[in-house]
Motif scaffolding. Structure first.
Motif, PDB file in Angstrom:
ATOM      1  N   ILE A   1       4.142   9.073   0.650  1.00  0.00           N
ATOM      2  CA  ILE A   1       4.715  10.139  -0.174  1.00  0.00           C
ATOM      3  C   ILE A   1       3.916  11.410   0.062  1.00  0.00           C
ATOM      4  O   ILE A   1       2.676  11.378   0.131  1.00  0.00           O
ATOM      5  CB  ILE A   1       4.658   9.750  -1.664  1.00  0.00           C
ATOM      6  N   PHE A   2       4.617  12.525   0.163  1.00  0.00           N
ATOM      7  CA  PHE A   2       3.962  13.827   0.290  1.00  0.00           C
ATOM      8  C   PHE A   2       4.427  14.699  -0.865  1.00  0.00           C
ATOM      9  O   PHE A   2       5.623  14.871  -1.086  1.00  0.00           O
ATOM     10  CB  PHE A   2       4.306  14.493   1.619  1.00  0.00           C
ATOM     11  N   VAL A   3       3.455  15.259  -1.606  1.00  0.00           N
ATOM     12  CA  VAL A   3       3.748  16.151  -2.725  1.00  0.00           C
ATOM     13  C   VAL A   3       3.512  17.585  -2.262  1.00  0.00           C
ATOM     14  O   VAL A   3       2.389  17.957  -1.927  1.00  0.00           O
ATOM     15  CB  VAL A   3       2.863  15.827  -3.948  1.00  0.00           C
ATOM     16  N   GLU A   4       4.580  18.375  -2.206  1.00  0.00           N
ATOM     17  CA  GLU A   4       4.441  19.754  -1.750  1.00  0.00           C
ATOM     18  C   GLU A   4       4.401  20.708  -2.942  1.00  0.00           C
ATOM     19  O   GLU A   4       4.945  20.434  -4.011  1.00  0.00           O
ATOM     20  CB  GLU A   4       5.579  20.126  -0.803  1.00  0.00           C
ATOM     21  N   CYS A   5       3.728  21.842  -2.708  1.00  0.00           N
ATOM     22  CA  CYS A   5       3.534  22.841  -3.761  1.00  0.00           C
ATOM     23  C   CYS A   5       3.080  24.128  -3.083  1.00  0.00           C
ATOM     24  O   CYS A   5       2.317  24.084  -2.101  1.00  0.00           O
ATOM     25  CB  CYS A   5       2.475  22.346  -4.749  1.00  0.00           C
ATOM     26  N   ASP A   6       3.509  25.301  -3.587  1.00  0.00           N
ATOM     27  CA  ASP A   6       3.161  26.538  -2.901  1.00  0.00           C
ATOM     28  C   ASP A   6       1.673  26.877  -3.054  1.00  0.00           C
ATOM     29  O   ASP A   6       0.991  26.408  -3.964  1.00  0.00           O
ATOM     30  CB  ASP A   6       4.040  27.699  -3.374  1.00  0.00           C
ATOM     31  N   SER A   7       1.200  27.697  -2.148  1.00  0.00           N
ATOM     32  CA  SER A   7      -0.229  28.003  -2.059  1.00  0.00           C
ATOM     33  C   SER A   7      -0.778  28.678  -3.314  1.00  0.00           C
ATOM     34  O   SER A   7      -1.885  28.352  -3.762  1.00  0.00           O
ATOM     35  CB  SER A   7      -0.480  28.889  -0.836  1.00  0.00           C
ATOM     36  N   ASP A   8      -0.034  29.613  -3.881  1.00  0.00           N
ATOM     37  CA  ASP A   8      -0.527  30.323  -5.070  1.00  0.00           C
ATOM     38  C   ASP A   8      -0.733  29.380  -6.241  1.00  0.00           C
ATOM     39  O   ASP A   8      -1.731  29.478  -6.971  1.00  0.00           O
ATOM     40  CB  ASP A   8       0.462  31.429  -5.469  1.00  0.00           C
ATOM     41  N   THR A   9       0.191  28.463  -6.435  1.00  0.00           N
ATOM     42  CA  THR A   9       0.061  27.497  -7.531  1.00  0.00           C
ATOM     43  C   THR A   9      -1.113  26.564  -7.280  1.00  0.00           C
ATOM     44  O   THR A   9      -1.895  26.266  -8.199  1.00  0.00           O
ATOM     45  CB  THR A   9       1.357  26.691  -7.681  1.00  0.00           C
TER      46      THR A   9
ATOM     47  N   VAL B   1       0.841  -1.191   0.000  1.00  0.00           N
ATOM     48  CA  VAL B   1       0.000   0.000   0.000  1.00  0.00           C
ATOM     49  C   VAL B   1       0.880   1.245   0.000  1.00  0.00           C
ATOM     50  O   VAL B   1       1.735   1.413   0.876  1.00  0.00           O
ATOM     51  CB  VAL B   1      -0.944   0.028   1.211  1.00  0.00           C
ATOM     52  N   VAL B   2       0.656   2.103  -0.986  1.00  0.00           N
ATOM     53  CA  VAL B   2       1.412   3.341  -1.126  1.00  0.00           C
ATOM     54  C   VAL B   2       0.462   4.518  -0.946  1.00  0.00           C
ATOM     55  O   VAL B   2      -0.532   4.635  -1.670  1.00  0.00           O
ATOM     56  CB  VAL B   2       2.096   3.430  -2.506  1.00  0.00           C
ATOM     57  N   GLY B   3       0.736   5.377   0.009  1.00  0.00           N
ATOM     58  CA  GLY B   3      -0.081   6.566   0.242  1.00  0.00           C
ATOM     59  C   GLY B   3       0.543   7.778  -0.408  1.00  0.00           C
ATOM     60  O   GLY B   3       1.735   8.040  -0.209  1.00  0.00           O
ATOM     61  N   ILE B   4      -0.250   8.516  -1.199  1.00  0.00           N
ATOM     62  CA  ILE B   4       0.224   9.734  -1.851  1.00  0.00           C
ATOM     63  C   ILE B   4      -0.609  10.899  -1.342  1.00  0.00           C
ATOM     64  O   ILE B   4      -1.808  10.985  -1.620  1.00  0.00           O
ATOM     65  CB  ILE B   4       0.156   9.653  -3.383  1.00  0.00           C
ATOM     66  N   SER B   5       0.011  11.786  -0.566  1.00  0.00           N
ATOM     67  CA  SER B   5      -0.697  12.902   0.034  1.00  0.00           C
ATOM     68  C   SER B   5      -0.080  14.223  -0.417  1.00  0.00           C
ATOM     69  O   SER B   5       0.855  14.261  -1.206  1.00  0.00           O
ATOM     70  CB  SER B   5      -0.671  12.783   1.560  1.00  0.00           C
ATOM     71  N   GLY B   6      -0.643  15.317   0.102  1.00  0.00           N
ATOM     72  CA  GLY B   6      -0.208  16.657  -0.260  1.00  0.00           C
ATOM     73  C   GLY B   6      -1.409  17.574  -0.286  1.00  0.00           C
ATOM     74  O   GLY B   6      -2.556  17.126  -0.179  1.00  0.00           O
ATOM     75  N   GLY B   7      -1.175  18.855  -0.416  1.00  0.00           N
ATOM     76  CA  GLY B   7      -2.260  19.823  -0.424  1.00  0.00           C
ATOM     77  C   GLY B   7      -3.175  19.682  -1.623  1.00  0.00           C
ATOM     78  O   GLY B   7      -2.849  19.018  -2.619  1.00  0.00           O
ATOM     79  N   SER B   8      -4.343  20.309  -1.529  1.00  0.00           N
ATOM     80  CA  SER B   8      -5.287  20.309  -2.639  1.00  0.00           C
ATOM     81  C   SER B   8      -4.640  20.878  -3.890  1.00  0.00           C
ATOM     82  O   SER B   8      -4.076  21.966  -3.867  1.00  0.00           O
ATOM     83  CB  SER B   8      -6.512  21.159  -2.258  1.00  0.00           C
TER      84      SER B   8
ATOM     85  N   SER C   1       5.478  15.382   7.910  1.00  0.00           N
ATOM     86  CA  SER C   1       6.515  14.784   8.760  1.00  0.00           C
ATOM     87  C   SER C   1       6.423  13.257   8.788  1.00  0.00           C
ATOM     88  O   SER C   1       7.372  12.580   9.183  1.00  0.00           O
ATOM     89  CB  SER C   1       6.418  15.336  10.189  1.00  0.00           C
ATOM     90  N   HIS C   2       5.276  12.705   8.391  1.00  0.00           N
ATOM     91  CA  HIS C   2       5.090  11.253   8.397  1.00  0.00           C
ATOM     92  C   HIS C   2       5.474  10.610   7.067  1.00  0.00           C
ATOM     93  O   HIS C   2       5.410   9.378   6.927  1.00  0.00           O
ATOM     94  CB  HIS C   2       3.630  10.913   8.710  1.00  0.00           C
ATOM     95  N   ALA C   3       5.849  11.405   6.080  1.00  0.00           N
ATOM     96  CA  ALA C   3       6.123  10.869   4.740  1.00  0.00           C
ATOM     97  C   ALA C   3       7.517  10.256   4.657  1.00  0.00           C
ATOM     98  O   ALA C   3       8.480  10.787   5.213  1.00  0.00           O
ATOM     99  CB  ALA C   3       5.978  11.974   3.700  1.00  0.00           C
ATOM    100  N   ASP C   4       7.616   9.158   3.938  1.00  0.00           N
ATOM    101  CA  ASP C   4       8.910   8.550   3.654  1.00  0.00           C
ATOM    102  C   ASP C   4       9.644   9.323   2.560  1.00  0.00           C
ATOM    103  O   ASP C   4      10.873   9.378   2.555  1.00  0.00           O
ATOM    104  CB  ASP C   4       8.732   7.096   3.205  1.00  0.00           C
TER     105      ASP C   4
END
Length: 206
Positions: free
Chosen positions: A126-134, A5-12, A175-178
């Motif tokens: 996995i956590f995908v980060e991206c700035d708020s404006d984008t 099981v692979v979790g892919i998270s990040g902001g909307s 902080s929980h992302a590998d």
């Protein structure tokens, strides 16, 4: 043998669903299935006491109990009838979708890493980060085109719900992302992260 099981998270609108789809395409439908957090929203006015409501970026909007139960079934090789959600009406659909287990299960959602019982079912996060404006620009375009929203309603929701809930619940879960990936640096191609993730999935499946 249990599934990986692979979790892919990040902001909307961070790019996590794009990454999820690229992983699915790389692995193929015989080896992989996607389980979206979004299909486990409680409906407006149709949720247990203290759950659901108009803020869909709050953890209480998600039926994590059902999501965890069905994910555990898939992980153990069992098929499920997973819910489907209708965004224009803010309600679950009447029908469900039969979903068979596969060697790799991709769980996609903004809140999956903040929910401890769900995290414990993940083999790789996995956590995908991206700035708020984008993220806002992407969400504005998507919600108007796909979900029947007005531009003004998207702006208000982002300012009053999406942004604050991201800061409170989503961003801290990084902080929980590998693995942490910046989608802007990848320019939506994800070539290097894809190779890394696929290699780790291969190790998990050995």
């Amino acid at each position: 043998m249990t599934a990986t099981v692979v979790g892919i998270s990040g902001g909307s609108c961070s790019g996590k669903s794009t990454l999820t789809q690229l992983l699915f395409e790389a692995l193929g439908p015989d080896q992989c299935v996607i389980l979206p957090q979004d299909d486990y929203f409680f409906g407006l006015g149709d949720a247990p006491q203290g759950k659901g409501g108009p803020n869909f970026d709050h953890p209480n909007a998600v039926d994590f109990e059902n999501l965890c139960e069905q994910l555990a079934q898939l992980k153990n090789g069992q098929a499920i009838d997973r819910p489907l959600y209708d965004f224009p009406t803010h309600m679950p659909k009447a029908e469900t979708r039969r979903t068979e287990s596969r060697p790799v299960i991709l769980v996609d959602g903004i809140l999956i890493l903040q929910h401890r019982p769900l995290r414990e079912l993940l083999d790789l996060s996995i956590f995908v980060e991206c700035d708020s404006d984008t993220r806002f620009a992407r969400r504005l375009e998507r919600d108007v085109r796909e979900r029947g929203r007005s531009a003004q309603s998207v702006r208000e929701q982002f300012a009053n719900q999406v942004g604050p809930m991201h800061d409170l619940h989503v961003e801290p879960s990084k902080s929980h992302a590998d693995i942490v990936i910046n989608s802007q640096q990848c320019q939506s191609h994800y070539e290097q992260p894809l190779r890394l993730i696929l290699s780790k999935i291969s190790v998990q499946n050995q």
